[in-house]
Motif scaffolding. Structure first.
Motif, PDB file in Angstrom:
ATOM      1  N   TYR A   1       0.711  -1.375  -0.012  1.00 39.16           N
ATOM      2  CA  TYR A   1       0.007   0.179   0.034  1.00 39.16           C
ATOM      3  C   TYR A   1       0.814   1.217  -0.168  1.00 39.16           C
ATOM      4  O   TYR A   1       1.997   1.120   0.361  1.00 39.16           O
ATOM      5  N   ASN A   2       0.343   2.293  -0.324  1.00 36.12           N
ATOM      6  CA  ASN A   2       0.880   3.592  -0.379  1.00 36.12           C
ATOM      7  C   ASN A   2       2.139   3.652  -1.173  1.00 36.12           C
ATOM      8  O   ASN A   2       3.375   4.303  -1.013  1.00 36.12           O
TER       9      ASN A   2
ATOM     10  N   GLU B   1       2.386  -1.398   4.519  1.00 37.55           N
ATOM     11  CA  GLU B   1       1.995  -0.015   4.070  1.00 37.55           C
ATOM     12  C   GLU B   1       3.290   0.484   4.206  1.00 37.55           C
ATOM     13  O   GLU B   1       4.171   0.533   4.967  1.00 37.55           O
TER      14      GLU B   1
END
Ligand code: EPU
Length: 421
Positions: free
Chosen positions: A42-43, A227
């Motif tokens: 993610y991100n 993340e």
């Protein structure tokens, strides 16, 4: 090749979100090779170095989907252990595939990364570490050819703290036989992000966030999700865009721990720093820039990746400052270009002595590498008149649509597609 046209002089103010860290993604992506399955990062920032790493992973057999910063990697069918020159020459971080490929497949052939815009960037520590773990390594026609039926745990001491060597050995050690201890490991937040990802994959790692990492090798790891941490260099660059133009900028999605050394220096240069949850705000407290020396060092010291931007900032300070780079002693290719904008800078060995001038004046300047380009954009934002920054493909390697972020903060900057050079 694109260029930026900047009409300088606007004060930049407002709030801007910080994207995921390039240098974290470039380690997390190849780490996914250590398990057979589907991983989610993610991100993940949508910038060119990430796309280069994706092309390389795809060449190895990885399938992917990438939308809205969510990167899904499928490592079930790896078909090659070769990282060819055409991929590695674009980006040195490609060498991160070496450790995971060798650990999981017992073989890897990776092009030697070669030099870089600011001088040699060796990978001897990566290779010596892998050799200590039992790998046979030969250099053949510009390629690292590495073999090891099964890597073995080893006691490894790095003479120099290296982000890349720590990352490579850490990844390799997760699938080695026995215990590996890395002494003088890098403690940059991007390495901590990587170690936490490996731990989620099932790796047994102690000492995360410290300079001694102890890894007990596992038989296999499982794909998982993580993340990506925020990009401290993007945050720092945008805060300096506020500072150099005399504005007030707020960045969110990042906390002080990632870049405290820079925030302290911004404070010393005359800015107040306000923090609130994951928001950092820069508030003008003077109408001039106080000359402030910096010396780069490993984390938590002042980062080399913010050296060029600080040099641009200090070129408008009210006096003389000295900026010393102890990580890359030759990283000053931005200086001649800043001088073209009217800066007064002399480089002596690994230091730039910057005599602040009252104003910079727009000119045509040339990007030579990623952070050098960022410094030219910053100088252009503060300069009187029009600055053209040529070859912004360097900038696109590490900043996601920076011109849009700067425009939203009040900058007069536009990208001209396919321009000269
Ligand atoms: N070094 C050696 N031998 C090695 C490896 C490194 O002598 O085998 C030396 C280097 O010459 C340098 C020092 O150790 O003097 C630190 O280099 P490091 O290995 O930490 O750098 P890197 O892993 O190649 C990463 C970042 C760079 C950042 C440096 C330093 C990535 C993908 N790259 O490079 O980022 O400048 O750490 O913090 O993580 C950038 O983003 O613009 C950039 C260049």
């Amino acid at each position: 090749m694109d260029k930026f046209v900047i009409h300088g002089g606007n004060k930049l103010s407002g709030t801007v979100k910080i994207d995921g860290a390039k240098n974290a993604s470039l380690a997390l992506m190849p780490a996914s090779l250590l398990a057979a399955g589907k991983s989610i990062l993610y991100n993940t920032p949508e910038l060119n170095d990430v796309f280069t790493m994706l092309k390389l992973l795809n060449h190895l057999g990885v399938k992917y989907q990438f939308e809205n910063h969510k990167l899904e990697l499928d490592t079930i069918n790896i078909t090659s252990q070769d990282a060819p020159y055409e991929h590695v020459k674009k980006m040195r971080a490609s060498v991160y595939v070496l450790g995971p490929l060798l650990a999981r497949y017992g073989a890897a052939k990776v092009s030697l990364p070669g030099g870089c815009a600011w001088g040699p960037r060796p990978i001897n520590l990566h290779l010596e570490g892998l050799k200590k773990m039992g790998a046979e390594i030969d250099l053949v026609e510009g390629y690292i050819v590495a073999k090891a039926k099964k890597l073995k745990g080893a006691d490894i001491h790095f003479d120099v703290s290296s982000v890349g060597a720590t990352g490579n050995i850490l990844m390799a050690a997760t699938l080695a036989d026995g215990i590996t201890v890395i002494h003088n490991a890098a403690i940059e937040p991007e390495i901590t992000n990587l170690a936490n990802y490996l731990k989620k994959m099932g790796a047994k790692i102690e000492g995360i966030g410290t300079s001694v990492l102890r890894i007990q090798g596992s038989e296999q790891l499982s794909s998982t999700e993580i993340e990506t941490i925020p990009d401290r260099i993007e945050a720092g660059t945008l805060l300096i865009a506020g500072a150099i133009t005399g504005g007030n900028i707020k960045v969110y999605g990042i906390t002080r721990e990632y870049f405290n050394s820079l925030l302290i220096k911004l404070n010393d240069s005359g800015y107040n720093i306000l923090e609130n949850n994951d928001t950092i705000e820069l508030i003008t407290s003077n109408n001039f820039i106080i000359p402030t020396d910096v010396t780069t060092s490993v984390f938590p010291g002042y980062p080399t990746d913010m050296q060029a931007q600080w040099t641009a900032y200090m070129s408008l300070a009210n006096g003389v400052s000295t900026i010393t780079d102890n990580i890359y002693i030759d990283r000053f290719s931005h200086v001649p270009e800043l001088i073209r904008l009217g800066a007064n800078i002399t480089v002596k060995e690994n230091s730039a002595v910057v005599k602040g001038v009252r104003k910079l004046k727009g000119a045509k300047v040339m990007s030579t590498d990623l952070r050098a380009s960022a410094s030219l954009v910053l100088a252009g934002l503060a300069a009187e008149g029009t600055t053209e920054v040529l070859r912004v493909y360097h900038l696109d390697r590490g900043y996601q649509k920076i011109e849009e972020k700067l425009r939203a903060l009040g900058a007069d900057i536009e990208r001209v597609k396919g321009a000269e050079y």
